[in-house]
Design an enzyme around this catalytic site. Structure first.
Site, PDB file in Angstrom:
ATOM      1  N   ASP A  86      26.438  81.165  18.713  1.00  0.00           N
ATOM      2  CA  ASP A  86      26.975  81.433  20.085  1.00  0.00           C
ATOM      3  C   ASP A  86      25.369  81.135  21.292  1.00  0.00           C
ATOM      4  O   ASP A  86      24.512  82.288  20.884  1.00  0.00           O
ATOM      5  CB  ASP A  86      27.182  83.249  19.094  1.00  0.00           C
ATOM      6  CG  ASP A  86      27.650  85.114  20.412  1.00  0.00           C
ATOM      7  OD1 ASP A  86      27.018  84.636  21.876  1.00  0.00           O
ATOM      8  OD2 ASP A  86      27.392  85.749  19.323  1.00  0.00           O
ATOM      9  N   ASP A  97      27.770  84.849  28.411  1.00  0.00           N
ATOM     10  CA  ASP A  97      27.462  85.412  26.519  1.00  0.00           C
ATOM     11  C   ASP A  97      28.921  84.843  25.735  1.00  0.00           C
ATOM     12  O   ASP A  97      30.021  85.250  26.121  1.00  0.00           O
ATOM     13  CB  ASP A  97      27.661  86.898  25.919  1.00  0.00           C
ATOM     14  CG  ASP A  97      27.358  87.466  24.584  1.00  0.00           C
ATOM     15  OD1 ASP A  97      27.361  85.653  24.246  1.00  0.00           O
ATOM     16  OD2 ASP A  97      27.058  88.199  23.965  1.00  0.00           O
ATOM     17  N   HIS A 156      30.936  93.882  24.704  1.00  0.00           N
ATOM     18  CA  HIS A 156      29.667  94.515  25.311  1.00  0.00           C
ATOM     19  C   HIS A 156      29.650  94.187  26.398  1.00  0.00           C
ATOM     20  O   HIS A 156      29.665  93.360  26.830  1.00  0.00           O
ATOM     21  CB  HIS A 156      28.238  94.656  24.488  1.00  0.00           C
ATOM     22  CG  HIS A 156      28.060  93.370  24.150  1.00  0.00           C
ATOM     23  ND1 HIS A 156      27.443  92.710  25.197  1.00  0.00           N
ATOM     24  CD2 HIS A 156      28.614  92.370  23.413  1.00  0.00           C
ATOM     25  CE1 HIS A 156      27.511  90.756  25.201  1.00  0.00           C
ATOM     26  NE2 HIS A 156      28.292  90.820  23.582  1.00  0.00           N
ATOM     27  N   HIS A 164      22.610  94.485  26.387  1.00  0.00           N
ATOM     28  CA  HIS A 164      24.406  94.947  25.906  1.00  0.00           C
ATOM     29  C   HIS A 164      24.152  96.747  26.306  1.00  0.00           C
ATOM     30  O   HIS A 164      23.175  96.828  26.394  1.00  0.00           O
ATOM     31  CB  HIS A 164      23.867  95.652  24.413  1.00  0.00           C
ATOM     32  CG  HIS A 164      23.977  94.081  23.386  1.00  0.00           C
ATOM     33  ND1 HIS A 164      23.123  94.026  22.194  1.00  0.00           N
ATOM     34  CD2 HIS A 164      25.214  94.075  23.067  1.00  0.00           C
ATOM     35  CE1 HIS A 164      23.584  93.039  22.052  1.00  0.00           C
ATOM     36  NE2 HIS A 164      25.097  93.239  21.934  1.00  0.00           N
ATOM     37  N   GLU A 189      34.356  89.846  21.664  1.00  0.00           N
ATOM     38  CA  GLU A 189      34.070  88.948  20.685  1.00  0.00           C
ATOM     39  C   GLU A 189      34.799  89.142  19.687  1.00  0.00           C
ATOM     40  O   GLU A 189      33.929  90.058  18.869  1.00  0.00           O
ATOM     41  CB  GLU A 189      32.875  88.239  21.052  1.00  0.00           C
ATOM     42  CG  GLU A 189      31.892  89.827  20.391  1.00  0.00           C
ATOM     43  CD  GLU A 189      30.600  89.626  20.404  1.00  0.00           C
ATOM     44  OE1 GLU A 189      29.997  89.012  19.875  1.00  0.00           O
ATOM     45  OE2 GLU A 189      29.905  90.130  21.305  1.00  0.00           O
ATOM     46  N   GLU A 277      34.026  84.499  21.462  1.00  0.00           N
ATOM     47  CA  GLU A 277      33.588  85.067  22.678  1.00  0.00           C
ATOM     48  C   GLU A 277      33.636  84.329  23.919  1.00  0.00           C
ATOM     49  O   GLU A 277      33.288  82.830  24.246  1.00  0.00           O
ATOM     50  CB  GLU A 277      31.889  85.043  22.494  1.00  0.00           C
ATOM     51  CG  GLU A 277      31.682  86.415  23.368  1.00  0.00           C
ATOM     52  CD  GLU A 277      29.692  87.098  22.649  1.00  0.00           C
ATOM     53  OE1 GLU A 277      29.814  86.024  22.410  1.00  0.00           O
ATOM     54  OE2 GLU A 277      29.513  87.998  23.488  1.00  0.00           O
TER      55      GLU A 277
HETATM   56 MN    MN Z   1      27.447  86.039  21.959  1.00  0.00          MN
HETATM   57 MN    MN Z   2      28.432  89.392  23.168  1.00  0.00          MN
END
Ligand code: MN
Ligand code: MN
Length: 292
Positions: A86, A97, A156, A164, A189, A277
């Site tokens: 990630d 992200d 998020h 976030h 995600e 994600e």
């Molecule tokens: Mn992530």
């Molecule tokens: Mn994330």
């Protein structure tokens, strides 16, 4: 919508993240070292002129999120492992992200479940849908393949130097939720699990984040805060503050409310979790995925 330079930063961060995640995933094989993989991916991000929005998360098997290599980490990948990578990249604070799963065993169906959940979720994004409808698409794709979506992890919203924020994008079909609007930026995600579909905190702690700017009393605490000053409040790894007193300083700073800690999150022992994600920007008719 958003101004062009903001959008360009999101898109540039996304392009860099996508390329480095792809290359990093291709380098994972049984026998390779966690630490070498993590350091190689992280240094490619800074080498590309971008910043790390958070330490590379490298979480295996029942661990869903928030593990990363520690200083001197001697762990190596094994045959059968389900490896989640990630990656968070930012350009001038604008974050991409993105995550993928590398299967070192024979878990193709599990990996496909989170992959297809993400694709169907993205296809559902447009102004006017609710976060709950996106979650329902995720839940359907994962459950129809015989797995459980991880219900207490969510997508998020993102903002400049903010990892976030609302909206929360659930991995299950909740009633309602935030109504999606043009110009929103968020990550989706999905996690698919062979276990309970819920994660809980392990004792292992590798990732921290500054949450307060109030003065720090101890010299060792001040030294940690000095080293993470350029993070703009984004998460950092214990590995990035590798002096002998740092571990004690870190737990002290959590106690005093200066830092938040992200313990490793895991489903039940022996289970396997996959994750995919992407980050996207909502447009008039749908969305632009920045991390393809
Ligand atoms: Mn992530
Ligand atoms: Mn994330």
């Amino acid at each position: 919508m958003m101004d062009d330079s903001t959008f360009d930063n999101y898109r540039q961060a996304g392009e860099i993240a996508a390329k480095i995640l792809r290359e990093g995933a291709a380098g994972i094989r049984a026998g390779a070292s966690y630490l070498e993989v993590v350091e190689s991916i992280e240094s490619r991000v800074t080498g590309a002129g971008a910043g790390l929005a958070f330490p590379l998360n490298l979480s295996l098997n029942e661990d869903a999120a928030h593990d990363t290599a520690s200083t001197g980490d001697d762990r190596i990948f094994s045959h059968g492992d389900v490896v989640k990578l990630d990656l968070g990249v930012h350009i001038d604070g604008y974050i991409a992200d993105t995550a993928t799963t590398v299967d070192l065993g024979s878990h193709a169906n599990l990996v496909e479940a989170s992959f297809q959940a993400l694709e169907h979720a993205i296809a559902a994004v447009r102004p006017g849908v609710t976060a709950g409808e996106i979650g329902a698409a995720i839940q359907y794709e994962i459950e129809s393949r015989g797995y459980r979506p991880v219900s207490n992890l969510t997508g998020h919203g993102l903002d400049r130097y903010v990892i976030h924020r609302p909206p929360t994008i659930p991995n299950i079909g909740i009633a309602g939720g935030v109504k999606i609007e043009e110009g929103m930026v968020f990550a989706i995600e999905p996690f698919a699990s062979t276990g309970s579909g819920r994660v809980s905190e392990k004792s292992r702690k590798e990732i921290y984040q500054q949450i307060s700017t109030k003065p720090v009393r101890t010299p060792s605490g001040r030294s940690v805060m000095e080293r993470i000053r350029d993070r703009h409040g984004l998460p950092f790894a214990r590995r990035w503050v590798p002096d002998k007193k740092a571990d004690i300083a870190l737990s002290g700073l959590v106690r005093t409310g200066h830092l938040h800690v992200y313990p490793v999150l895991a489903d039940i022992p022996g289970s396997l979790v996959s994750q995919h994600e992407h980050t996207l920007v909502v447009t008039e008719n749908g969305c632009v995925v920045t991390t393809r």
